[in-house]
Design a protein around this motif. Structure first.
Motif, PDB file in Angstrom:
ATOM      1  N   LYS A   1       0.695  -1.065   0.088  1.00  0.00           N
ATOM      2  CA  LYS A   1       0.089   0.035   0.139  1.00  0.00           C
ATOM      3  C   LYS A   1       0.915   1.239  -0.164  1.00  0.00           C
ATOM      4  CE  LYS A   1      -3.929  -2.072   2.288  1.00  0.00           C
ATOM      5  NZ  LYS A   1      -4.531  -1.981   3.574  1.00  0.00           N
ATOM      6  N   ALA A   2       1.849   1.136   0.802  1.00  0.00           N
ATOM      7  CA  ALA A   2       2.355   2.521   0.695  1.00  0.00           C
ATOM      8  C   ALA A   2       3.212   2.923  -0.773  1.00  0.00           C
ATOM      9  CB  ALA A   2       3.731   2.214   1.786  1.00  0.00           C
ATOM     10  N   ARG A   3       4.168   1.672  -1.399  1.00  0.00           N
ATOM     11  CA  ARG A   3       4.988   1.723  -2.715  1.00  0.00           C
ATOM     12  C   ARG A   3       3.378   2.635  -3.455  1.00  0.00           C
ATOM     13  NH1 ARG A   3       2.807  -1.209  -7.014  1.00  0.00           N
ATOM     14  NH2 ARG A   3       1.879  -2.333  -6.024  1.00  0.00           N
ATOM     15  N   GLN A   4       2.257   2.078  -3.571  1.00  0.00           N
ATOM     16  CA  GLN A   4       0.820   2.575  -4.474  1.00  0.00           C
ATOM     17  C   GLN A   4       0.852   4.375  -4.379  1.00  0.00           C
ATOM     18  OE1 GLN A   4      -2.943   0.716  -3.659  1.00  0.00           O
ATOM     19  NE2 GLN A   4      -1.743  -1.429  -4.599  1.00  0.00           N
ATOM     20  N   ILE A   5       1.278   4.364  -3.173  1.00  0.00           N
ATOM     21  CA  ILE A   5       1.139   6.373  -1.812  1.00  0.00           C
ATOM     22  C   ILE A   5       2.628   6.335  -2.828  1.00  0.00           C
ATOM     23  CG2 ILE A   5       0.799   7.598  -0.616  1.00  0.00           C
ATOM     24  CD1 ILE A   5      -0.313   5.734   0.441  1.00  0.00           C
ATOM     25  N   VAL A   6       3.703   6.557  -3.037  1.00  0.00           N
ATOM     26  CA  VAL A   6       5.070   7.280  -2.940  1.00  0.00           C
ATOM     27  C   VAL A   6       5.554   6.818  -3.767  1.00  0.00           C
ATOM     28  CG1 VAL A   6       7.052   6.794  -2.260  1.00  0.00           C
ATOM     29  CG2 VAL A   6       5.510   6.057  -0.446  1.00  0.00           C
ATOM     30  N   LEU A   7       5.448   5.693  -4.906  1.00  0.00           N
ATOM     31  CA  LEU A   7       5.329   5.719  -6.382  1.00  0.00           C
ATOM     32  C   LEU A   7       4.903   7.103  -7.388  1.00  0.00           C
ATOM     33  CD1 LEU A   7       6.792   2.458  -7.180  1.00  0.00           C
ATOM     34  CD2 LEU A   7       7.954   4.327  -5.810  1.00  0.00           C
ATOM     35  N   TRP A   8       3.677   6.764  -6.464  1.00  0.00           N
ATOM     36  CA  TRP A   8       2.543   7.619  -7.608  1.00  0.00           C
ATOM     37  C   TRP A   8       2.621   8.490  -6.629  1.00  0.00           C
ATOM     38  CZ3 TRP A   8       1.947   6.300 -12.091  1.00  0.00           C
ATOM     39  CH2 TRP A   8       2.320   4.778 -12.553  1.00  0.00           C
ATOM     40  N   GLY A   9       3.077   9.249  -5.921  1.00  0.00           N
ATOM     41  CA  GLY A   9       2.045  10.310  -4.818  1.00  0.00           C
ATOM     42  C   GLY A   9       0.777  10.884  -5.044  1.00  0.00           C
ATOM     43  N   ASP A  10       0.256   9.899  -4.602  1.00  0.00           N
ATOM     44  CA  ASP A  10      -0.897  10.215  -4.602  1.00  0.00           C
ATOM     45  C   ASP A  10      -1.429  11.034  -2.977  1.00  0.00           C
ATOM     46  OD1 ASP A  10      -1.866   9.071  -6.432  1.00  0.00           O
ATOM     47  OD2 ASP A  10      -2.331   6.801  -6.014  1.00  0.00           O
ATOM     48  N   ASP A  11      -2.231  11.732  -3.543  1.00  0.00           N
ATOM     49  CA  ASP A  11      -2.332  12.147  -1.613  1.00  0.00           C
ATOM     50  C   ASP A  11      -4.457  11.682  -1.938  1.00  0.00           C
ATOM     51  OD1 ASP A  11      -1.238  14.538  -2.548  1.00  0.00           O
ATOM     52  OD2 ASP A  11      -2.523  15.985  -3.838  1.00  0.00           O
ATOM     53  N   LEU A  12      -4.098  11.934  -0.242  1.00  0.00           N
ATOM     54  CA  LEU A  12      -5.351  11.129   0.691  1.00  0.00           C
ATOM     55  C   LEU A  12      -5.878  12.366   0.695  1.00  0.00           C
ATOM     56  CD1 LEU A  12      -2.929   8.941   2.071  1.00  0.00           C
ATOM     57  CD2 LEU A  12      -3.879   8.875  -0.128  1.00  0.00           C
ATOM     58  N   ASP A  13      -7.820  11.364   0.383  1.00  0.00           N
ATOM     59  CA  ASP A  13      -8.831  12.109   1.530  1.00  0.00           C
ATOM     60  C   ASP A  13      -8.899  11.695   2.432  1.00  0.00           C
ATOM     61  OD1 ASP A  13     -10.535  10.246   0.558  1.00  0.00           O
ATOM     62  OD2 ASP A  13     -11.304  11.054  -1.086  1.00  0.00           O
ATOM     63  N   ILE A  14     -10.179  12.085   2.835  1.00  0.00           N
ATOM     64  CA  ILE A  14     -10.446  11.702   4.518  1.00  0.00           C
ATOM     65  C   ILE A  14     -10.770  10.640   4.230  1.00  0.00           C
ATOM     66  CG2 ILE A  14     -12.628  12.536   4.804  1.00  0.00           C
ATOM     67  CD1 ILE A  14     -10.261  12.391   7.586  1.00  0.00           C
ATOM     68  N   ASP A  15     -11.779  10.179   3.390  1.00  0.00           N
ATOM     69  CA  ASP A  15     -11.969   8.482   3.289  1.00  0.00           C
ATOM     70  C   ASP A  15     -10.726   7.767   3.418  1.00  0.00           C
ATOM     71  OD1 ASP A  15     -14.650   9.522   3.807  1.00  0.00           O
ATOM     72  OD2 ASP A  15     -15.309  10.388   2.036  1.00  0.00           O
ATOM     73  N   ARG A  16     -10.192   7.903   2.577  1.00  0.00           N
ATOM     74  CA  ARG A  16      -9.659   6.605   1.749  1.00  0.00           C
ATOM     75  C   ARG A  16      -8.414   6.881   3.145  1.00  0.00           C
ATOM     76  NH1 ARG A  16      -4.893   6.535  -2.854  1.00  0.00           N
ATOM     77  NH2 ARG A  16      -3.723   4.639  -2.260  1.00  0.00           N
ATOM     78  N   ALA A  17      -7.658   8.280   3.822  1.00  0.00           N
ATOM     79  CA  ALA A  17      -7.233   7.823   4.863  1.00  0.00           C
ATOM     80  C   ALA A  17      -7.618   7.559   6.128  1.00  0.00           C
ATOM     81  CB  ALA A  17      -6.976   9.545   5.674  1.00  0.00           C
ATOM     82  N   ARG A  18      -8.578   7.836   6.224  1.00  0.00           N
ATOM     83  CA  ARG A  18      -9.399   6.601   7.330  1.00  0.00           C
ATOM     84  C   ARG A  18      -9.631   5.179   7.496  1.00  0.00           C
ATOM     85  NH1 ARG A  18     -13.917   7.300  10.974  1.00  0.00           N
ATOM     86  NH2 ARG A  18     -13.597   5.606  12.384  1.00  0.00           N
ATOM     87  N   GLY A  19      -9.910   4.465   5.568  1.00  0.00           N
ATOM     88  CA  GLY A  19     -10.184   3.160   5.066  1.00  0.00           C
ATOM     89  C   GLY A  19      -8.712   2.777   5.876  1.00  0.00           C
ATOM     90  N   LEU A  20      -7.953   3.432   5.496  1.00  0.00           N
ATOM     91  CA  LEU A  20      -6.164   3.137   5.480  1.00  0.00           C
ATOM     92  C   LEU A  20      -5.390   2.888   6.755  1.00  0.00           C
ATOM     93  CD1 LEU A  20      -4.825   4.627   2.330  1.00  0.00           C
ATOM     94  CD2 LEU A  20      -4.710   2.744   2.575  1.00  0.00           C
ATOM     95  N   GLY A  21      -6.173   3.564   7.947  1.00  0.00           N
ATOM     96  CA  GLY A  21      -6.254   3.861   9.187  1.00  0.00           C
ATOM     97  C   GLY A  21      -4.362   4.958   9.683  1.00  0.00           C
ATOM     98  N   LEU A  22      -5.033   6.122   8.826  1.00  0.00           N
ATOM     99  CA  LEU A  22      -3.529   7.530   8.709  1.00  0.00           C
ATOM    100  C   LEU A  22      -4.718   8.093   9.814  1.00  0.00           C
ATOM    101  CD1 LEU A  22      -1.990   6.709   5.681  1.00  0.00           C
ATOM    102  CD2 LEU A  22      -1.452   6.270   7.765  1.00  0.00           C
ATOM    103  N   ILE A  23      -5.807   8.001   9.474  1.00  0.00           N
ATOM    104  CA  ILE A  23      -6.739   8.981  10.552  1.00  0.00           C
ATOM    105  C   ILE A  23      -8.032   8.001  11.244  1.00  0.00           C
ATOM    106  CG2 ILE A  23      -8.661  10.582   9.998  1.00  0.00           C
ATOM    107  CD1 ILE A  23      -6.132  11.381   9.769  1.00  0.00           C
ATOM    108  N   ASP A  24      -7.732   7.860  12.343  1.00  0.00           N
ATOM    109  CA  ASP A  24      -9.050   7.514  12.854  1.00  0.00           C
ATOM    110  C   ASP A  24     -10.418   7.831  13.632  1.00  0.00           C
ATOM    111  OD1 ASP A  24      -6.725   5.762  14.867  1.00  0.00           O
ATOM    112  OD2 ASP A  24      -5.625   7.610  15.137  1.00  0.00           O
TER     113      ASP A  24
END
Length: 238
Positions: free
Chosen positions: A146-169
């Motif tokens: 999952k980190a590879r997808q974010i880092v290599l492509w430089g994707d920004d994360l909206d609140i729903d995706r960030a919550r789904g990934l566990g980066l926001i509680d």
């Protein structure tokens, strides 16, 4: 970065320190402010919480860290690591775009609260993702795939995706109320044992079982002795 009287409503009396993070300030200033906050929390004899209010990052300030030297980066990364290892619970509240130093700090805190408009804005310079410790923390917290997808492509994360990934509680429309509630609840578990358990979590993905076993057994032994003392105290009191 500075403490503000208006932040007092976020922090219940006696439970810790509230700090405002303005990511547009010079890196040296941010580093000094973060270290000063850690000094105050570590110097407290009571259980406490460090609450970070992350101000929105201007969307035209994606580049990070700007015109600094490697020594400045080293001092900053050490200060963020210090935050990550505090015995006190750390809480971040954020709204709008969150990038640069604010993103570094968010990834290093124990509990993260975001408004519905939160956008995690990844640091990209001239088309390249900034190779700081945010990469390390994303990989630790999400796993390599999952980190590879974010880092290599430089994707920004909206609140729903960030919550789904566990980066926001937690998602909250009222950050003040959410921060106040979280501080009251989590201030009860801020102590040395919290730091030990957090360290076990941080090491779990990178340490072999045989190497980790000793640290876990030592933590179990401390907990058994703590429980035994607590039981003895209750029996003496009765």
């Amino acid at each position: 970065m500075q403490t503000e009287s208006e932040l007092s409503r976020l922090m219940p009396d006696g439970l810790g320190l509230a700090l405002e993070i303005n990511g547009t300030r010079p890196l040296r200033e941010l580093t000094a402010g973060l270290n000063a906050a850690c000094d105050r929390v570590e110097g407290s004899a009571q259980r406490s919480v460090l609450l970070l209010r992350l101000l929105p990052t201007p969307t035209d300030s994606r580049s990070w860290p700007g015109a600094v030297g490697i020594q400045d980066i080293t001092r900053w990364e050490r200060a963020v690591r210090r935050l990550e290892r505090l015995s006190a619970m750390s809480i971040a509240v954020a709204a709008g775009a969150c990038g640069g130093p604010a993103l570094d700090l968010l990834l290093a805190t124990d509990f993260r609260i975001g408004e519905p408009n939160l956008l995690l804005m990844l640091p990209v310079n001239d088309g390249h993702f900034w190779p700081g410790m945010a990469v390390y923390r994303l990989t630790q917290q999400l796993g390599a795939a999952k980190a590879r997808q974010i880092v290599l492509w430089g994707d920004d994360l909206d609140i729903d995706r960030a919550r789904g990934l566990g980066l926001i509680d937690q998602i909250a429309t009222d950050l003040s109320e959410a921060a106040h509630t979280a501080t009251v609840l989590m201030g009860r578990i801020s102590d040395r044992e919290l730091a030990i358990r957090r360290q076990l979590l941080l090491e779990a993905s990178s340490v072999e079982f045989s190497d980790a076993l000793g640290a876990h057994l030592a933590a179990c032994d401390r907990e058994l002795r703590r429980l035994a003392f607590a039981t003895a105290d209750k029996e003496d009191a009765s």
